[in-house]
Design a protein around this motif. Structure first.
Motif, PDB file in Angstrom:
ATOM      1  N   GLN A 153     -14.164 -12.409  41.770  1.00 19.72           N
ATOM      2  CA  GLN A 153     -15.250 -11.659  41.107  1.00 19.72           C
ATOM      3  C   GLN A 153     -16.301 -11.224  42.128  1.00 19.72           C
ATOM      4  O   GLN A 153     -16.727 -10.077  42.143  1.00 19.72           O
ATOM      5  N   ASP A 154     -16.708 -12.155  42.977  1.00 18.66           N
ATOM      6  CA  ASP A 154     -17.714 -11.832  43.987  1.00 18.66           C
ATOM      7  C   ASP A 154     -17.197 -10.779  44.959  1.00 18.66           C
ATOM      8  O   ASP A 154     -17.943  -9.902  45.406  1.00 18.66           O
ATOM      9  N   GLU A 155     -15.915 -10.868  45.282  1.00 12.37           N
ATOM     10  CA  GLU A 155     -15.337  -9.873  46.195  1.00 12.37           C
ATOM     11  C   GLU A 155     -15.313  -8.496  45.555  1.00 12.37           C
ATOM     12  O   GLU A 155     -15.601  -7.485  46.201  1.00 12.37           O
ATOM     13  N   ILE A 156     -14.972  -8.454  44.273  1.00 12.10           N
ATOM     14  CA  ILE A 156     -14.943  -7.166  43.572  1.00 12.10           C
ATOM     15  C   ILE A 156     -16.357  -6.582  43.497  1.00 12.10           C
ATOM     16  O   ILE A 156     -16.562  -5.384  43.741  1.00 12.10           O
ATOM     17  N   ALA A 157     -17.352  -7.438  43.205  1.00 16.64           N
ATOM     18  CA  ALA A 157     -18.744  -6.976  43.121  1.00 16.64           C
ATOM     19  C   ALA A 157     -19.212  -6.432  44.477  1.00 16.64           C
ATOM     20  O   ALA A 157     -19.835  -5.368  44.543  1.00 16.64           O
ATOM     21  N   ALA A 158     -18.871  -7.141  45.547  1.00 22.45           N
ATOM     22  CA  ALA A 158     -19.283  -6.712  46.891  1.00 22.45           C
ATOM     23  C   ALA A 158     -18.628  -5.383  47.254  1.00 22.45           C
ATOM     24  O   ALA A 158     -19.257  -4.484  47.823  1.00 22.45           O
ATOM     25  N   LEU A 159     -17.370  -5.282  46.888  1.00 24.23           N
ATOM     26  CA  LEU A 159     -16.624  -4.065  47.187  1.00 24.23           C
ATOM     27  C   LEU A 159     -17.199  -2.863  46.442  1.00 24.23           C
ATOM     28  O   LEU A 159     -17.329  -1.764  46.983  1.00 24.23           O
ATOM     29  N   THR A 188      -4.003  -0.681  45.039  1.00 22.64           N
ATOM     30  CA  THR A 188      -4.699   0.391  44.316  1.00 22.64           C
ATOM     31  C   THR A 188      -5.816   0.984  45.171  1.00 22.64           C
ATOM     32  O   THR A 188      -5.956   2.199  45.272  1.00 22.64           O
ATOM     33  N   LEU A 189      -6.599   0.113  45.824  1.00 24.40           N
ATOM     34  CA  LEU A 189      -7.753   0.580  46.596  1.00 24.40           C
ATOM     35  C   LEU A 189      -7.360   1.480  47.758  1.00 24.40           C
ATOM     36  O   LEU A 189      -8.102   2.391  48.124  1.00 24.40           O
ATOM     37  N   ILE A 190      -6.201   1.232  48.345  1.00 24.20           N
ATOM     38  CA  ILE A 190      -5.799   1.970  49.549  1.00 24.20           C
ATOM     39  C   ILE A 190      -5.641   3.468  49.271  1.00 24.20           C
ATOM     40  O   ILE A 190      -5.777   4.294  50.161  1.00 24.20           O
ATOM     41  N   ASN A 191      -5.411   3.812  47.997  1.00 27.04           N
ATOM     42  CA  ASN A 191      -5.300   5.226  47.641  1.00 27.04           C
ATOM     43  C   ASN A 191      -6.664   5.877  47.446  1.00 27.04           C
ATOM     44  O   ASN A 191      -6.757   7.058  47.122  1.00 27.04           O
ATOM     45  N   ASN A 192      -7.718   5.076  47.632  1.00 22.31           N
ATOM     46  CA  ASN A 192      -9.095   5.543  47.544  1.00 22.31           C
ATOM     47  C   ASN A 192      -9.410   6.348  46.280  1.00 22.31           C
ATOM     48  O   ASN A 192      -9.950   7.449  46.361  1.00 22.31           O
ATOM     49  N   PRO A 193      -9.101   5.785  45.110  1.00 22.67           N
ATOM     50  CA  PRO A 193      -9.427   6.500  43.867  1.00 22.67           C
ATOM     51  C   PRO A 193     -10.934   6.490  43.646  1.00 22.67           C
ATOM     52  O   PRO A 193     -11.601   5.518  43.999  1.00 22.67           O
ATOM     53  N   ALA A 194     -11.469   7.570  43.073  1.00 24.93           N
ATOM     54  CA  ALA A 194     -12.911   7.640  42.802  1.00 24.93           C
ATOM     55  C   ALA A 194     -13.282   6.717  41.655  1.00 24.93           C
ATOM     56  O   ALA A 194     -14.384   6.199  41.583  1.00 24.93           O
ATOM     57  N   LYS A 207     -20.364  -1.710  48.087  1.00 25.77           N
ATOM     58  CA  LYS A 207     -20.116  -1.070  49.368  1.00 25.77           C
ATOM     59  C   LYS A 207     -19.514   0.320  49.191  1.00 25.77           C
ATOM     60  O   LYS A 207     -19.923   1.269  49.855  1.00 25.77           O
ATOM     61  N   GLU A 208     -18.557   0.449  48.302  1.00 26.67           N
ATOM     62  CA  GLU A 208     -17.830   1.713  48.189  1.00 26.67           C
ATOM     63  C   GLU A 208     -18.350   2.594  47.063  1.00 26.67           C
ATOM     64  O   GLU A 208     -17.920   3.734  46.916  1.00 26.67           O
ATOM     65  N   ASN A 209     -19.258   2.064  46.248  1.00 24.26           N
ATOM     66  CA  ASN A 209     -19.892   2.815  45.186  1.00 24.26           C
ATOM     67  C   ASN A 209     -18.917   3.590  44.298  1.00 24.26           C
ATOM     68  O   ASN A 209     -19.085   4.777  44.046  1.00 24.26           O
ATOM     69  N   LYS A 210     -17.892   2.897  43.849  1.00 27.85           N
ATOM     70  CA  LYS A 210     -16.928   3.525  42.948  1.00 27.85           C
ATOM     71  C   LYS A 210     -17.403   3.398  41.508  1.00 27.85           C
ATOM     72  O   LYS A 210     -18.200   2.522  41.174  1.00 27.85           O
ATOM     73  N   THR A 211     -16.896   4.279  40.664  1.00 25.61           N
ATOM     74  CA  THR A 211     -17.115   4.148  39.230  1.00 25.61           C
ATOM     75  C   THR A 211     -16.059   3.174  38.717  1.00 25.61           C
ATOM     76  O   THR A 211     -14.879   3.357  38.976  1.00 25.61           O
ATOM     77  N   VAL A 212     -16.517   2.122  38.024  1.00 23.77           N
ATOM     78  CA  VAL A 212     -15.568   1.098  37.596  1.00 23.77           C
ATOM     79  C   VAL A 212     -15.635   0.885  36.088  1.00 23.77           C
ATOM     80  O   VAL A 212     -16.716   0.811  35.512  1.00 23.77           O
ATOM     81  N   ILE A 213     -14.472   0.802  35.460  1.00 24.39           N
ATOM     82  CA  ILE A 213     -14.378   0.321  34.076  1.00 24.39           C
ATOM     83  C   ILE A 213     -13.524  -0.932  34.129  1.00 24.39           C
ATOM     84  O   ILE A 213     -12.386  -0.896  34.605  1.00 24.39           O
ATOM     85  N   PHE A 214     -14.102  -2.040  33.688  1.00 29.20           N
ATOM     86  CA  PHE A 214     -13.476  -3.353  33.848  1.00 29.20           C
ATOM     87  C   PHE A 214     -13.375  -4.012  32.474  1.00 29.20           C
ATOM     88  O   PHE A 214     -14.383  -4.218  31.802  1.00 29.20           O
TER      89      PHE A 214
END
Ligand code: ADP
Ligand code: ADP
Length: 225
Positions: A173-179, A147-153, A182-189
Motif C-alpha cells: 500500500q505504501d509503495e503504491i501511494a509513493a508511486l 502494467t506500469l511499464i507500459n506507462n498508462p495515464a 511520484k508519477e501523478n497518475k489517475t488511479v481508480i482502486f
C-alpha cells in the motif's frame, strides 16, 4: 491529461436472471486523483472497473477519457487484478517485458525499462525466477510492474492486494501511494476494505449494493496529505 468521465452507466448481465449490476452510475475522476471505490461483495465494483477497462461492454451509458469516448481497451488505461495471472512459463523479467515486446520496443530499451520497474517494485534479484518461486505478495508486485511499464495515464486496480497477507499488504500500500505521488497518475482502486480505501484514496466513493435498486454512488472527499 487523463480525466475519466462515467455518465449514466447501466449494466445488466444477459444471463437467465438478468442481474442488474449497475444502475445509472455517474462519476468523474479528475487527472491525478486517487479514487478508491468501496463497497461490499456483489455491489458491482468489478463490473464497473471491467467496463472502464473496456473488457466488457455496458448495456448503456458512456465512458470518456479526456472527452474522447472509450469503446474497448485503450493503451492509456492499465489494469491490475487481484490475481496477477503471470504466465507461469515465463520468468518475472519475461512477464514484465511482455507489453513492450508486443509493441516491438528495441531490446536495449526494454532491458533498461524492466530494470527500472523491477527496482520500483522491489524485486531485484528475482528477475530470473519463475512466478511459482515467488510469494503471493511478490507476484502482485510483478503484476504491478508489468502494467506500469507500459506507462498508462490511468491505472485501474481491482483489489490488487486482496489475496496478500496483512503485513505485506501494508508495505505494498505504501509503495503504491509513493508511486502515485511520484508519477501523478489517475488511479481508480477498488476494495472492500474500509481502512485501505480511506488510507489510499484522495477521495472515497461508496457503491451501494442494494439489488434491484439504483446503485447510488456516495462521494466522501478526503483532504489529507
Ligand atoms: P463486486 O466486484 O462488487 O463484488 P461484481 O461486479 O463482481 O461485484 O458483481 C455485481 C453483480 O453482478 C453481482 O450480483 C454478480 O453476481 C453479478 N455478475 C458479475 N459478473 C457476472 C456475469 N459474468 N454474469 C452474470 N452476473 C454477473
Ligand atoms: P513481499 O511480498 O512484500 O516481498 P513476503 O513476506 O512475501 O513480502 O517476502 C518477504 C521476503 O522473503 C521477500 O522479499 C523475499 O526476499 C523472501 N521470499 C519470500 N517468499 C520467497 C520465495 N518463495 N522464494 C524466495 N524468497 C522468498
Amino acid at each position: 491529461m487523463s480525466r475519466i468521465e462515467i455518465k449514466g452507466l447501466n449494466m445488466v448481465y444477459q444471463g437467465a436472471d438478468k442481474t442488474e449490476a449497475l444502475t445509472d452510475i455517474n462519476l468523474t475522476v479528475e487527472e491525478g486523483e486517487f479514487v478508491t471505490i468501496l463497497g461490499p461483495s456483489g455491489c458491482g465494483k468489478s463490473t464497473l472497473l471491467e467496463i472502464v477497462a473496456g473488457l466488457i461492454k455496458q448495456t448503456s451509458g458512456t465512458i470518456s477519457l479526456d472527452g474522447k469516448l472509450l469503446d474497448g481497451p485503450s493503451d492509456d488505461i492499465g489494469v491490475v487484478f487481484q490475481d496477477s495471472s503471470l504466465m507461469p512459463w515465463r520468468t518475472i523479467r519475461k512477464n514484465i517485458e511482455f507489453g513492450l515486446e508486443i509493441k516491438k520496443t528495441p531490446r536495449a530499451e526494454i532491458r533498461k525499462l524492466v530494470d527500472k520497474y523491477i527496482n520500483i517494485v522491489g524485486l531485484n534479484g528475482f528477475e530470473n525466477k519463475y512466478p511459482h518461486q515467488l510469494s503471493g505478495g511478490m507476484r502482485q508486485r510483478a503484476g504491478l510492474a508489468r502494467t506500469l511499464i507500459n506507462n498508462p495515464a490511468v491505472l485501474l486496480m481491482d483489489e490488487p492486494l486482496g489475496a496478500v497477507d496483512h503485513l505485506t499488504r501494508l508495505t505494498i500500500q505504501d509503495e503504491i501511494a509513493a508511486l502515485w505521488k511520484k508519477e501523478n497518475k489517475t488511479v481508480i482502486f477498488i476494495t472492500h476494505d474500509v481502512s485501505e480505501a480511506v488510507y489510499l484514496g484522495t477521495r472515497v466513493v461508496l457503491l451501494s449494493p442494494r439489488p434491484g435498486r439504483v446503485k447510488q454512488i456516495f462521494e466522501v472527499p478526503y483532504n489529507g496529505s
